[in-house]
Design a protein around this motif. Structure first.
Motif, PDB file in Angstrom:
ATOM      1  N   PRO A 144      33.366  35.687  49.390  1.00  0.00           N
ATOM      2  CA  PRO A 144      34.221  34.515  49.167  1.00  0.00           C
ATOM      3  C   PRO A 144      34.050  33.878  47.792  1.00  0.00           C
ATOM      4  O   PRO A 144      34.956  33.205  47.307  1.00  0.00           O
ATOM      5  N   GLY A 145      32.899  34.093  47.152  1.00  0.00           N
ATOM      6  CA  GLY A 145      32.664  33.491  45.841  1.00  0.00           C
ATOM      7  C   GLY A 145      33.679  33.918  44.801  1.00  0.00           C
ATOM      8  O   GLY A 145      33.953  33.174  43.852  1.00  0.00           O
ATOM      9  N   VAL A 146      34.272  35.100  44.976  1.00  0.00           N
ATOM     10  CA  VAL A 146      35.244  35.589  43.999  1.00  0.00           C
ATOM     11  C   VAL A 146      36.519  34.749  44.024  1.00  0.00           C
ATOM     12  O   VAL A 146      37.292  34.746  43.060  1.00  0.00           O
ATOM     13  N   LEU A 147      36.725  34.004  45.112  1.00  0.00           N
ATOM     14  CA  LEU A 147      37.922  33.181  45.241  1.00  0.00           C
ATOM     15  C   LEU A 147      37.782  31.828  44.562  1.00  0.00           C
ATOM     16  O   LEU A 147      38.735  31.039  44.545  1.00  0.00           O
ATOM     17  N   THR A 148      36.635  31.549  44.006  1.00  0.00           N
ATOM     18  CA  THR A 148      36.413  30.258  43.346  1.00  0.00           C
ATOM     19  C   THR A 148      36.202  30.406  41.853  1.00  0.00           C
ATOM     20  O   THR A 148      35.829  29.450  41.183  1.00  0.00           O
ATOM     21  N   GLY A 149      36.436  31.597  41.313  1.00  0.00           N
ATOM     22  CA  GLY A 149      36.247  31.824  39.893  1.00  0.00           C
ATOM     23  C   GLY A 149      37.296  31.123  39.047  1.00  0.00           C
ATOM     24  O   GLY A 149      38.305  30.616  39.542  1.00  0.00           O
ATOM     25  N   PHE A 179      47.461  50.211  38.412  1.00  0.00           N
ATOM     26  CA  PHE A 179      46.062  50.078  38.830  1.00  0.00           C
ATOM     27  C   PHE A 179      45.557  48.653  38.600  1.00  0.00           C
ATOM     28  O   PHE A 179      44.949  48.036  39.476  1.00  0.00           O
ATOM     29  N   VAL A 180      45.825  48.132  37.403  1.00  0.00           N
ATOM     30  CA  VAL A 180      45.330  46.805  37.051  1.00  0.00           C
ATOM     31  C   VAL A 180      45.981  45.724  37.903  1.00  0.00           C
ATOM     32  O   VAL A 180      45.337  44.739  38.273  1.00  0.00           O
ATOM     33  N   GLU A 181      47.255  45.921  38.252  1.00  0.00           N
ATOM     34  CA  GLU A 181      47.976  44.871  38.983  1.00  0.00           C
ATOM     35  C   GLU A 181      47.314  44.520  40.310  1.00  0.00           C
ATOM     36  O   GLU A 181      47.316  43.362  40.722  1.00  0.00           O
ATOM     37  N   THR A 182      46.740  45.503  40.987  1.00  0.00           N
ATOM     38  CA  THR A 182      46.070  45.204  42.253  1.00  0.00           C
ATOM     39  C   THR A 182      44.566  45.438  42.207  1.00  0.00           C
ATOM     40  O   THR A 182      43.853  44.980  43.094  1.00  0.00           O
ATOM     41  N   GLY A 183      44.096  46.118  41.163  1.00  0.00           N
ATOM     42  CA  GLY A 183      42.672  46.404  41.078  1.00  0.00           C
ATOM     43  C   GLY A 183      41.874  45.297  40.426  1.00  0.00           C
ATOM     44  O   GLY A 183      40.688  45.128  40.713  1.00  0.00           O
ATOM     45  N   LEU A 184      42.519  44.525  39.552  1.00  0.00           N
ATOM     46  CA  LEU A 184      41.846  43.449  38.829  1.00  0.00           C
ATOM     47  C   LEU A 184      42.695  42.188  38.920  1.00  0.00           C
ATOM     48  O   LEU A 184      43.928  42.257  38.860  1.00  0.00           O
ATOM     49  N   LEU A 185      42.064  41.047  39.028  1.00  0.00           N
ATOM     50  CA  LEU A 185      42.805  39.798  39.203  1.00  0.00           C
ATOM     51  C   LEU A 185      43.749  39.499  38.051  1.00  0.00           C
ATOM     52  O   LEU A 185      44.780  38.859  38.236  1.00  0.00           O
ATOM     53  N   VAL A 186      43.413  39.960  36.842  1.00  0.00           N
ATOM     54  CA  VAL A 186      44.284  39.681  35.702  1.00  0.00           C
ATOM     55  C   VAL A 186      45.638  40.364  35.865  1.00  0.00           C
ATOM     56  O   VAL A 186      46.603  40.026  35.177  1.00  0.00           O
ATOM     57  N   GLY A 211      40.349  46.610  44.057  1.00  0.00           N
ATOM     58  CA  GLY A 211      40.416  45.214  44.476  1.00  0.00           C
ATOM     59  C   GLY A 211      39.653  44.976  45.770  1.00  0.00           C
ATOM     60  O   GLY A 211      38.966  43.967  45.926  1.00  0.00           O
ATOM     61  N   TYR A 212      39.777  45.908  46.701  1.00  0.00           N
ATOM     62  CA  TYR A 212      39.062  45.802  47.976  1.00  0.00           C
ATOM     63  C   TYR A 212      37.546  45.788  47.750  1.00  0.00           C
ATOM     64  O   TYR A 212      36.825  44.974  48.339  1.00  0.00           O
ATOM     65  N   LEU A 213      37.063  46.691  46.902  1.00  0.00           N
ATOM     66  CA  LEU A 213      35.625  46.776  46.652  1.00  0.00           C
ATOM     67  C   LEU A 213      35.098  45.527  45.953  1.00  0.00           C
ATOM     68  O   LEU A 213      33.978  45.086  46.222  1.00  0.00           O
ATOM     69  N   ILE A 214      35.893  44.951  45.056  1.00  0.00           N
ATOM     70  CA  ILE A 214      35.481  43.709  44.398  1.00  0.00           C
ATOM     71  C   ILE A 214      35.330  42.594  45.430  1.00  0.00           C
ATOM     72  O   ILE A 214      34.341  41.852  45.438  1.00  0.00           O
ATOM     73  N   GLY A 215      36.322  42.462  46.318  1.00  0.00           N
ATOM     74  CA  GLY A 215      36.241  41.435  47.352  1.00  0.00           C
ATOM     75  C   GLY A 215      35.083  41.659  48.292  1.00  0.00           C
ATOM     76  O   GLY A 215      34.394  40.712  48.689  1.00  0.00           O
ATOM     77  N   ARG A 216      34.841  42.908  48.665  1.00  0.00           N
ATOM     78  CA  ARG A 216      33.755  43.221  49.592  1.00  0.00           C
ATOM     79  C   ARG A 216      32.390  42.993  48.939  1.00  0.00           C
ATOM     80  O   ARG A 216      31.443  42.540  49.578  1.00  0.00           O
TER      81      ARG A 216
END
Length: 205
Positions: A83-88, A23-30, A74-79
């Motif tokens: 795009p701001g999530v890609l600059t963290g 779950f964590v591997e694709t659900g959370l960036l960590v 992961g999909y819901l986080i991106g949605r």
């Protein structure tokens, strides 16, 4: 516990621990730090032992479900964050190259990327996020995610189950796990080196 110690992790975490990791591997960036391929193969290997830690059928049912749920997160986080999530800050550790490569896959293969990205380290962490950022149709994403999760989990678990008894593989599992870990460590190391060199160039100007 060392996240790259697939044998130790599977031996102590059990089925619930495996589900959480997937779950964590694709659900959370960590989750990009986890070598899911090695963990799945090891789970199949352990299931084939005289006293298995879990029956094969349970792994083939539970693990794809956990992986697919991680995709949804992961999909819901991106949605939600766009795009701001890609600059963290965390993205700086992942590096720009995996993001560029993942976007290239989307451009070339479209939604089918969600299926085959499951078999590529780091990319499988980024695909759900980027699909959400791009607002890919959720129903279509869910279908492809389910197919990809099922193929990925069942193929690697089954491979471990049937091939884990082969002496050549059984005696060289450490090399397999090391190879999987290097697919994560090497890109991260190269990213850090490039950033340091870029910083030195800017500082000398």
């Amino acid at each position: 516990m060392n996240p790259f110690d697939a044998t130790g992790f599977v031996g102590s975490a059990g089925v619930i621990g495996l589900m959480v990791l997937l779950f964590v591997e694709t659900g959370l960036l960590v989750g990009f730090i986890f070598p899911g391929d090695s963990v799945l193969f090891t789970a199949g290997l352990f299931a084939a032992q005289p006293t298995p830690f879990a029956p094969l059928w349970l792994l083939l049912v539970a693990l794809p479900v956990a992986a697919a749920i991680g995709d949804q997160c992961g999909y819901l986080i991106g949605r939600r964050f766009g795009p701001g999530v890609l600059t963290g800050r965390l993205m700086h550790y992942i590096g720009e190259d995996p993001v560029v490569r993942t976007n290239a896959f989307f451009d070339r293969y479209g939604p089918v990327t969600v299926i085959f990205a499951r078999f590529i380290g780091i990319v499988r962490t980024l695909v759900p996020l980027l699909a959400g950022v791009a607002r890919m149709d959720r129903a279509r994403f869910t279908v492809y995610s389910g197919i990809g999760s099922l193929l990925w989990c069942t193929s690697l678990v089954t491979l471990g189950y049937f091939l884990g008894g082969v002496p050549l593989l059984r005696d060289n599992l450490e090399l397999l796990f090391l190879g999987s870990a290097l697919t994560i460590v090497v890109p991260m190391a190269l990213t850090v080196v490039r950033r340091r060199r870029a910083g030195r160039v800017q500082g000398s100007e």
